[in-house]
Design a protein around this motif. Structure first.
Motif, PDB file in Angstrom:
ATOM      1  N   ALA A  23      49.318  -4.390   3.007  1.00 40.46           N
ATOM      2  CA  ALA A  23      48.600  -3.309   3.512  1.00 40.46           C
ATOM      3  C   ALA A  23      49.671  -2.325   4.489  1.00 40.46           C
ATOM      4  O   ALA A  23      49.376  -1.372   4.377  1.00 40.46           O
ATOM      5  N   ARG A  24      50.422  -3.123   4.983  1.00 39.55           N
ATOM      6  CA  ARG A  24      51.161  -2.450   6.017  1.00 39.55           C
ATOM      7  C   ARG A  24      52.453  -2.030   5.431  1.00 39.55           C
ATOM      8  O   ARG A  24      52.941  -0.716   5.607  1.00 39.55           O
ATOM      9  N   THR A  25      53.004  -2.233   4.360  1.00 35.22           N
ATOM     10  CA  THR A  25      54.361  -1.963   3.906  1.00 35.22           C
ATOM     11  C   THR A  25      54.107  -1.330   2.580  1.00 35.22           C
ATOM     12  O   THR A  25      54.889  -0.701   1.808  1.00 35.22           O
ATOM     13  N   ALA A  26      52.822  -1.471   1.733  1.00 36.05           N
ATOM     14  CA  ALA A  26      52.883  -0.970   0.601  1.00 36.05           C
ATOM     15  C   ALA A  26      51.418  -0.370   0.440  1.00 36.05           C
ATOM     16  O   ALA A  26      50.557  -0.844  -0.444  1.00 36.05           O
ATOM     17  N   PRO A  27      50.976   0.650   1.194  1.00 31.81           N
ATOM     18  CA  PRO A  27      49.736   1.289   1.449  1.00 31.81           C
ATOM     19  C   PRO A  27      49.294   1.821  -0.011  1.00 31.81           C
ATOM     20  O   PRO A  27      48.066   1.940  -0.125  1.00 31.81           O
ATOM     21  N   GLY A  28      49.980   1.990  -1.069  1.00 29.75           N
ATOM     22  CA  GLY A  28      49.503   2.522  -2.256  1.00 29.75           C
ATOM     23  C   GLY A  28      48.778   1.452  -3.087  1.00 29.75           C
ATOM     24  O   GLY A  28      48.090   1.693  -4.109  1.00 29.75           O
ATOM     25  N   THR A  29      48.916   0.309  -2.727  1.00 33.12           N
ATOM     26  CA  THR A  29      48.271  -0.872  -3.212  1.00 33.12           C
ATOM     27  C   THR A  29      47.155  -1.532  -2.289  1.00 33.12           C
ATOM     28  O   THR A  29      47.183  -1.832  -1.250  1.00 33.12           O
ATOM     29  N   ALA A  30      46.004  -1.400  -3.074  1.00 30.12           N
ATOM     30  CA  ALA A  30      44.694  -1.900  -2.534  1.00 30.12           C
ATOM     31  C   ALA A  30      44.720  -3.360  -2.479  1.00 30.12           C
ATOM     32  O   ALA A  30      45.515  -4.181  -3.376  1.00 30.12           O
ATOM     33  N   VAL A  31      44.388  -4.039  -1.362  1.00 25.79           N
ATOM     34  CA  VAL A  31      44.277  -5.499  -1.439  1.00 25.79           C
ATOM     35  C   VAL A  31      42.827  -6.158  -1.483  1.00 25.79           C
ATOM     36  O   VAL A  31      41.994  -5.789  -0.831  1.00 25.79           O
ATOM     37  N   ALA A  32      42.653  -7.123  -2.484  1.00 25.64           N
ATOM     38  CA  ALA A  32      41.382  -7.695  -2.583  1.00 25.64           C
ATOM     39  C   ALA A  32      41.796  -9.135  -2.551  1.00 25.64           C
ATOM     40  O   ALA A  32      42.602  -9.662  -3.012  1.00 25.64           O
TER      41      ALA A  32
ATOM     42  N   GLY B 164      39.514  -6.955   8.396  1.00 16.14           N
ATOM     43  CA  GLY B 164      40.444  -6.471   9.710  1.00 16.14           C
ATOM     44  C   GLY B 164      41.912  -6.227   9.426  1.00 16.14           C
ATOM     45  O   GLY B 164      42.390  -5.344   9.702  1.00 16.14           O
ATOM     46  N   GLY B 165      42.130  -6.777   8.504  1.00 12.49           N
ATOM     47  CA  GLY B 165      43.646  -6.753   8.229  1.00 12.49           C
ATOM     48  C   GLY B 165      44.057  -5.840   7.047  1.00 12.49           C
ATOM     49  O   GLY B 165      45.331  -5.511   6.660  1.00 12.49           O
ATOM     50  N   GLY B 166      43.047  -5.001   6.447  1.00 13.62           N
ATOM     51  CA  GLY B 166      43.148  -4.118   5.548  1.00 13.62           C
ATOM     52  C   GLY B 166      42.947  -4.243   3.951  1.00 13.62           C
ATOM     53  O   GLY B 166      42.834  -3.547   3.351  1.00 13.62           O
ATOM     54  N   ALA B 167      42.143  -5.373   3.904  1.00 19.04           N
ATOM     55  CA  ALA B 167      41.640  -5.576   2.561  1.00 19.04           C
ATOM     56  C   ALA B 167      40.383  -4.698   2.609  1.00 19.04           C
ATOM     57  O   ALA B 167      39.491  -4.445   3.290  1.00 19.04           O
ATOM     58  N   THR B 168      40.127  -4.357   1.271  1.00 14.54           N
ATOM     59  CA  THR B 168      39.044  -3.309   0.825  1.00 14.54           C
ATOM     60  C   THR B 168      38.160  -4.158   0.003  1.00 14.54           C
ATOM     61  O   THR B 168      37.300  -3.617  -0.727  1.00 14.54           O
TER      62      THR B 168
ATOM     63  N   ALA C  73      47.723 -13.479   5.710  1.00  6.97           N
ATOM     64  CA  ALA C  73      49.059 -12.889   5.991  1.00  6.97           C
ATOM     65  C   ALA C  73      49.630 -12.054   5.144  1.00  6.97           C
ATOM     66  O   ALA C  73      50.060 -10.870   5.408  1.00  6.97           O
ATOM     67  N   ALA C  74      49.600 -12.397   3.696  1.00 12.90           N
ATOM     68  CA  ALA C  74      50.160 -11.668   2.759  1.00 12.90           C
ATOM     69  C   ALA C  74      49.501 -10.273   2.704  1.00 12.90           C
ATOM     70  O   ALA C  74      50.129  -9.257   2.447  1.00 12.90           O
ATOM     71  N   GLY C  75      48.195 -10.363   2.574  1.00 15.68           N
ATOM     72  CA  GLY C  75      47.387  -9.148   2.461  1.00 15.68           C
ATOM     73  C   GLY C  75      47.694  -8.012   3.664  1.00 15.68           C
ATOM     74  O   GLY C  75      48.006  -6.729   3.487  1.00 15.68           O
TER      75      GLY C  75
END
Length: 219
Positions: free
Chosen positions: A70-79, A95-99, A64-66
């Motif tokens: 991903a939604r509110t801080a698109p400049g930060t990549a999520v792993a 699917g939630g935006g983690a790369t 959920a945090a990721g």
């Protein structure tokens, strides 16, 4: 320097991961969080390049945090950094935006390489995770069907686009692809955008999965 936010509810785990990440001198852990809600707030405060999140955390889990990051801080990549026993969460995380999806049991070099890759805009899956994505989400005929479908989709790409897709699948960033193919980075960005569009995928991770399934890269 690659600026990282590290979130895990176990202080000893954070200490170990921080020691690995900072050992090479190119990664700086700018903030640490013990729960998912604090991780989201610290990302907003520090705007790190990468948010490295454990999945099982209090207040707000890593998935959920990721998604919120991903939604509110698109400049930060999520792993995600987790144990392989939580493989059922792979699909939701990606699917939630983690790369990136990294394993605590993985090699330290793999951890550093993964953070470096996602910070550079690339996708990175630990080899065991990549194999799971292909095999674990459906085996037997289902897997063969996905591989055949992936090969059909990839066949519609130009030779250069297929080459770019294979390098995306291997976890290379745009600058690394540009250096490998002797192209300018802007041209690579255009190729990557075209590949995502033609494959009908949302991000580089999903493109990497197609590359794996089509046999363009070995996990």
């Amino acid at each position: 320097m690659i600026r990282v936010l590290l979130a895990d509810d176990e202080a000893m785990v954070r200490a170990g991961v921080r020691a690995i990440l900072t050992s090479g001198g190119e990664i700086d852990v700018v903030a640490e969080a013990g729960d998912g809600r604090a991780a989201v707030e610290l990302v907003r405060a520090h705007r790190p390049d990468v948010a490295l999140l454990d999945i099982r955390m209090p207040r707000l889990d890593g998935l959920a945090a990721g998604e919120e990051i991903a939604r509110t801080a698109p400049g930060t990549a999520v792993a995600m950094l987790t144990t392989f026993s939580e493989q059922a969460y792979v699909a939701r995380a990606l699917g939630g935006g983690a790369t990136g999806f990294l394993l605590k049991s993985g090699d330290p070099y793999e951890l550093i390489a993964g953070v470096r890759a996602v910070a550079g805009g690339a996708a990175f899956l630990s080899p065991k995770v990549a194999r799971y994505v292909i095999d674990g989400l459906g085996g037997g005929e289902g897997r063969l069907g996905r591989e055949a479908a992936a090969r059909t989709r990839v066949a519609e790409l130009s030779p250069r686009e297929r080459e770019v897709l294979g390098l995306v699948g291997a976890g290379l960033s745009n600058p690394e692809i540009a250096a490998r193919l002797h192209l300018v980075e802007g041209t690579v960005k255009a190729y990557v955008s075209a590949v995502l569009d033609r494959l009908g995928v949302r991000n580089r991770v999903q493109a990497a999965i197609v590359a794996y399934e089509a046999g363009l890269v070995e996990p």
